[in-house]
Scaffold this active site. Structure first.
Site, PDB file in Angstrom:
ATOM      1  N   TRP A   1       8.007  34.945 -63.226  1.00  0.00           N
ATOM      2  CA  TRP A   1       7.433  35.201 -64.540  1.00  0.00           C
ATOM      3  C   TRP A   1       7.565  34.016 -65.485  1.00  0.00           C
ATOM      4  O   TRP A   1       6.657  33.750 -66.287  1.00  0.00           O
ATOM      5  CB  TRP A   1       8.041  36.467 -65.143  1.00  0.00           C
TER       6      TRP A   1
ATOM      7  N   LYS B   1       9.515  48.674 -68.868  1.00  0.00           N
ATOM      8  CA  LYS B   1      10.707  48.568 -68.021  1.00  0.00           C
ATOM      9  C   LYS B   1      11.774  49.534 -68.537  1.00  0.00           C
ATOM     10  O   LYS B   1      12.078  50.527 -67.901  1.00  0.00           O
ATOM     11  CB  LYS B   1      11.259  47.139 -68.041  1.00  0.00           C
TER      12      LYS B   1
ATOM     13  N   ASP C   1      11.763  35.888 -73.586  1.00  0.00           N
ATOM     14  CA  ASP C   1      11.067  37.037 -73.029  1.00  0.00           C
ATOM     15  C   ASP C   1      12.132  37.958 -72.429  1.00  0.00           C
ATOM     16  O   ASP C   1      12.721  37.655 -71.396  1.00  0.00           O
ATOM     17  CB  ASP C   1      10.075  36.566 -71.961  1.00  0.00           C
TER      18      ASP C   1
END
Length: 380
Positions: free
Chosen positions: A106, A200, A176
């Site tokens: 990511w 999440k 992030d």
């Protein structure tokens, strides 16, 4: 052992499991929000009720994270992927450069998008080690003149998590935290900006939390189009355009659960640590069979990622796990293997049950070795 339902045995990497009590409240709200008398899917985003939802959610986030009232809390759309682009579009101006850590899948995506807007300095890359570890402070090549420093706190694909705050305090620190925000307390006041999509730990897909320190907010440009302008979004209190009302309400219910049912981030952290510990104990006890990807010091409390001796046994494991009621254990498509995501909504009993399954699968494998045919049914 307590009988768990399918939702409670969902180890998906995202969207992840939500708390059972939140699901029950959402079930009711689908038909009728008690204080409104309408379905949550049909309530106007311009209603006074929804304005109160946004206000309470902003306050709950600040309370959970120990942030001052001046902190801006935005509920945006587009996921972390939009922030990958929006952030550098706002900050990489006049030839400035930003520092990025490349710690996995990511962060690689974030770097790829940021490079389209300006210059980057790669402060560290784990590519040579196949993203199996995170850097020490001494390995980071950071610049005091960077427009900002960016990293991802938890790499869901590789199962790596920072257990400290890296970076310079004299450079805006941006993180992030999509896969571990609100999973544990932290030094959140050291960040200029934090962003996290919801799916999440904190809600369903469709809403992204963006948390901005007020002094940093004042340095951001105001001349960008509204949808990618943090000032415009903040001034509109997250209702710049039609927001995802259902998703935002869901996040509100999760923050209420964290505050009132769990008792805050210290308590949810204890839950998450117990879940992670029981699964990593199996990896350590049977290290010749369950082969963890992440360096021990950098293991994630959110995503336990591992391989088995070969692809055939991995498929047998996944099939047997599915037959036993578990779901979402496939590794990310980029690396394969097995991944157990143990976000906030997953109960400790579910992790214990998976750990028991892993031990049973290992013991039956040892009994049947060297025969590997028919493994998919042998462990059901």
């Amino acid at each position: 052992m307590m009988k768990l339902n399918a939702n409670q045995l969902n180890f998906s990497g995202g969207p992840g499991a939500l708390p059972e009590s939140v699901l029950q409240q959402l079930q009711t709200a689908m038909l009728c929000v008690p204080e409104v008398g309408l379905s949550i899917l049909g309530i106007s985003h311009r209603s006074q009720w929804f304005a109160q939802v946004v206000h309470e959610l902003e306050d709950n986030i600040r309370q959970l994270m120990g942030l001052p009232d001046t902190t801006r809390v935005l509920m945006m759309q587009g996921g972390a992927t939009q922030q990958f682009s929006m952030l550098p579009m706002n900050l990489l101006r006049d030839g400035q450069s930003a520092d990025y850590i490349h710690s996995g899948y990511w962060s690689g995506k974030a770097i790829h998008e940021a490079e389209k807007s300006g210059k980057l300095n790669l402060a560290w890359s784990g590519k040579a080690d196949q993203f199996s570890r995170l850097p020490s402070d001494a390995e980071l090549q950071l610049s005091k003149d960077a427009a900002y420093f960016h990293y991802i706190s938890n790499e869901t694909v590789e199962g790596l998590q920072f257990h400290r705050v890296p970076g310079r305090d004299d450079v805006p620190r941006i993180c992030d935290m999509s896969s571990d925000l609100l999973s544990a307390p932290g030094e959140f006041n050291r960040y200029a900006m934090i962003y996290a999509h919801a799916q999440k730990n904190i809600g369903p897909a469709g809403v992204t939390l963006v948390i901005l320190r007020d002094d940093f907010m004042q340095t951001l440009p105001k001349d960008l189009p509204g949808f990618i302008n943090y000032h415009a979004q903040a001034d509109a209190h997250s209702i710049y355009n039609t927001p995802p009302v259902f998703a935002i309400y869901s996040v509100l219910l999760v923050t209420r659960w964290l505050l009132h049912d769990i008792g805050g981030l210290h308590n949810i952290a204890k839950h998450n640590e117990l879940k992670a510990a029981c699964l990593y104990q199996v990896l350590d006890d049977y290290a010749d069979f369950y082969r963890g990807r992440a360096a021990i010091a950098d293991r994630s409390n959110m995503n336990v990622v591992f391989n088995l001796p070969n692809a055939e046994i991995e498929q047998a494991f996944l099939q047997a796990a599915q037959q036993a009621g578990f779901s979402g254990l496939n590794g990310h498509r980029s690396i394969g293997g097995i991944r157990a995501s143990i976000y906030n909504g997953l109960e400790i009993a579910a992790a214990d049950q998976l750990a028991d399954f892993m031990q049973t699968f290992y013991k039956r494998y040892k009994i049947s070795t060297p025969q590997t045919s028919g493994l998919s049914t042998a462990y059901a």
